[in-house]
Motif scaffolding. Structure first.
Motif, mmCIF file in Angstrom:
data_model
loop_
_atom_site.group_PDB
_atom_site.id
_atom_site.type_symbol
_atom_site.label_atom_id
_atom_site.label_comp_id
_atom_site.label_asym_id
_atom_site.label_seq_id
_atom_site.Cartn_x
_atom_site.Cartn_y
_atom_site.Cartn_z
ATOM 1 N N ALA A 276 40.560 -2.880 54.965
ATOM 2 C CA ALA A 276 40.361 -3.925 55.648
ATOM 3 C C ALA A 276 42.084 -4.667 55.364
ATOM 4 O O ALA A 276 42.863 -3.960 55.427
ATOM 5 N N TYR A 277 42.584 -5.202 56.696
ATOM 6 C CA TYR A 277 43.928 -5.559 56.627
ATOM 7 C C TYR A 277 43.848 -7.704 57.469
ATOM 8 O O TYR A 277 42.328 -7.862 57.633
ATOM 9 N N PRO A 278 45.112 -7.811 57.341
ATOM 10 C CA PRO A 278 44.677 -9.585 57.046
ATOM 11 C C PRO A 278 44.767 -10.176 58.852
ATOM 12 O O PRO A 278 44.154 -9.213 60.242
ATOM 13 N N GLY A 279 43.607 -10.480 58.489
ATOM 14 C CA GLY A 279 42.393 -11.363 59.549
ATOM 15 C C GLY A 279 41.360 -12.217 59.804
ATOM 16 O O GLY A 279 41.199 -13.056 58.448
ATOM 17 N N PHE A 387 34.570 2.884 59.779
ATOM 18 C CA PHE A 387 34.660 3.920 61.318
ATOM 19 C C PHE A 387 33.227 4.502 60.978
ATOM 20 O O PHE A 387 32.011 4.814 60.330
ATOM 21 N N SER A 388 33.055 4.384 62.534
ATOM 22 C CA SER A 388 31.706 4.412 63.198
ATOM 23 C C SER A 388 31.494 5.326 64.608
ATOM 24 O O SER A 388 32.400 4.052 65.421
ATOM 25 N N ASP A 389 30.890 6.340 64.490
ATOM 26 C CA ASP A 389 31.087 6.596 65.829
ATOM 27 C C ASP A 389 32.751 7.172 66.687
ATOM 28 O O ASP A 389 33.003 7.080 67.755
ATOM 29 N N GLY A 390 33.426 7.738 65.938
ATOM 30 C CA GLY A 390 34.442 8.445 66.080
ATOM 31 C C GLY A 390 35.766 6.403 66.088
ATOM 32 O O GLY A 390 37.571 6.838 66.254
ATOM 33 N N TYR A 392 37.526 3.255 64.274
ATOM 34 C CA TYR A 392 36.826 1.500 62.928
ATOM 35 C C TYR A 392 36.361 0.035 64.035
ATOM 36 O O TYR A 392 36.454 -0.188 65.253
ATOM 37 N N SER A 393 35.718 -0.400 63.401
ATOM 38 C CA SER A 393 35.585 -2.032 64.122
ATOM 39 C C SER A 393 35.378 -2.965 62.757
ATOM 40 O O SER A 393 35.004 -2.563 61.872
ATOM 41 N N THR A 394 35.510 -4.057 62.989
ATOM 42 C CA THR A 394 35.903 -5.214 62.232
ATOM 43 C C THR A 394 34.267 -5.539 61.309
ATOM 44 O O THR A 394 32.878 -5.822 62.513
ATOM 45 N N ILE A 395 33.317 -5.340 60.460
ATOM 46 C CA ILE A 395 32.431 -5.913 60.383
ATOM 47 C C ILE A 395 31.745 -7.485 59.527
ATOM 48 O O ILE A 395 30.695 -7.353 58.925
ATOM 49 N N LYS A 396 33.453 -8.143 58.751
ATOM 50 C CA LYS A 396 33.216 -9.128 58.100
ATOM 51 C C LYS A 396 34.461 -9.804 57.705
ATOM 52 O O LYS A 396 35.479 -8.117 57.743
#
Length: 398
Positions: A276-279, A387-390, A392-396
């Motif tokens: 996680a990181y700020p956002g 991380f998925s499919d190589g 990272y993306s935000t999920i929540k």
């Protein structure tokens, strides 16, 4: 002839006065970030975020009746306190900046605050210095941050690990103020919640081989390895050695490890890891992303929104005080950042400046849902990544 000379003299006087007024209305803001060092892949978007706000205000002509805002960059290096302090002193004494947007890493931020900003009475707003120690630092009312304290991040980390059913972790952290502060905050929160930290050990940046550190971490064991380091330095070295040796295959990444470089360095090797990181998913975050895309930089980069907000708060506080002098506007930062007032989002800085000039209140929400609490730091919003499919993306959002 006499009338002509008088007219010429009057014209020259007016021209000189206009030049002096224009020159006096040039507001210089220092942008001190680690353009070299262990966060150098993250800082370009941070610098661009701050300068986007400055350009927006300059184009509006609304700050202090037409002031032009000029960004002057300095390199904090992120890790060299002496170099960072020298850079800040140059900006303050030679370039005559009115405020500093920065620094980035906690150690150099503290050094600049105590050795350059406080002695010269200069306001600093950091977008990314997260050490809990900065919450209680002597600052003469000059220091603020649009990033939350790692005391908050430690709780967020604990919640994410608990939600995934993780009860035991190994912990490694970069050996500086940021790493130690985050490690302590996380360990306290995790253990209070019933988790076990099997080992908490520091690592040094700049090493070619981290096999000894990884060996100790592997011996202690854990369901995941928490890496409180830097993506361009030892943190990635720890991860590479862990993967190559088979010591760990699941990692938790706090803010200093989250950046596009993580995708480039490891790709699919990190599938299943998270952090996680700020956002925030606020209205302002979406508007900032649009503006950043149009300006040609990555608005999703870690601390880029917070950098826009840090610069914006400096300029709004100047307008509220009707002064570019830190001694005058330092007491206005909290006023423009928080309720009451009309909510202000990225792209609306001209509107905010006009409202302030009219004597009306503004509540700057900005790109990161700004709310400054306590000693002038962000209350804290985080985006959880996986991380998925190589990549990272935000999920929540938390």
């Amino acid at each position: 002839m006499k009338k002509f000379l008088m007219a010429t003299a009057a014209t020259a006087l007016m021209t000189g006065t206009a030049f002096a007024d224009a020159h006096a209305k040039e507001v210089k803001i220092g942008v001190i970030l680690g353009f070299t060092g262990p966060l150098e892949s993250i800082t370009p978007a941070m610098g661009a975020g701050a300068e986007l706000a400055m350009a927006e205000v300059t184009d509006s002509g609304a700050l202090l009746d037409g002031a032009k805002v000029v960004s002057i960059r300095g390199d904090s290096t992120c890790i060299d306190a002496g170099a960072a302090t020298s850079a800040a002193e140059r900006l303050i004494t030679s370039d005559k900046v009115s405020a500093i947007m920065g620094a980035d890493c906690s150690g150099v931020t503290g050094a600049i605050l105590q050795n350059a900003a406080r002695p010269n009475g200069i306001v600093m707003i950091s977008p990314s210095a997260t050490s809990p120690g900065l919450s209680t630092a002597e600052d003469d009312g000059l220091f603020f941050r649009t990033a939350p304290s790692d005391a908050r991040q430690g709780v967020i980390m604990t919640e994410i690990l608990q939600d995934r059913g993780v009860k035991e972790v190994a912990l490694t952290y970069t050996n500086n103020d940021y790493g130690k502060g985050l490690a302590d905050a996380f360990q306290a929160a995790f253990e209070e919640a019933g988790g076990t930290v099997t080992i908490a050990t520091a690592h040094e940046d700049g090493k070619a081989d981290y096999s000894a550190e990884v060996g100790a971490l592997a011996s202690a064991g854990g369901e995941a390895l928490v890496v409180a380091g830097y993506v361009d330095q030892g943190g990635s070295g720890i991860v590479r050695s862990s993967i190559d040796s088979g010591a760990f295959d699941t990692f938790y990444f706090p803010d200093g490890m989250v950046g596009e470089k993580l995708n480039e360095n490891f790709g699919a090797e990190l599938n299943g890891s998270y952090g996680a990181y700020p956002g925030t998913d606020s209205e302002g975050a979406a508007k900032f992303l649009e503006l950043a895309t149009a300006a040609g930089f990555d608005g999703t980069g870690a601390f880029a929104p917070e950098s826009y907000d840090a610069a914006a708060l400096i300029m709004l506080a100047m307008q509220a005080a009707n002064s570019m002098d830190s001694a005058d506007f330092k007491d206005k930062v909290m006023d423009v950042a928080n309720a009451p007032g009309e909510k202000i989002y990225p792209g609306e800085l001209a509107k905010a400046l006009e409202l302030i000039k009219e004597g009306k209140d503004v509540d700057y929400e900005g790109a990161s849902a700004v709310e400054l609490i306590g000693p002038g730091e962000s209350a804290g919003n985080y985006q959880e990544i996986e991380f998925s499919d190589g990549k990272y993306s935000t999920i929540k959002y938390r």
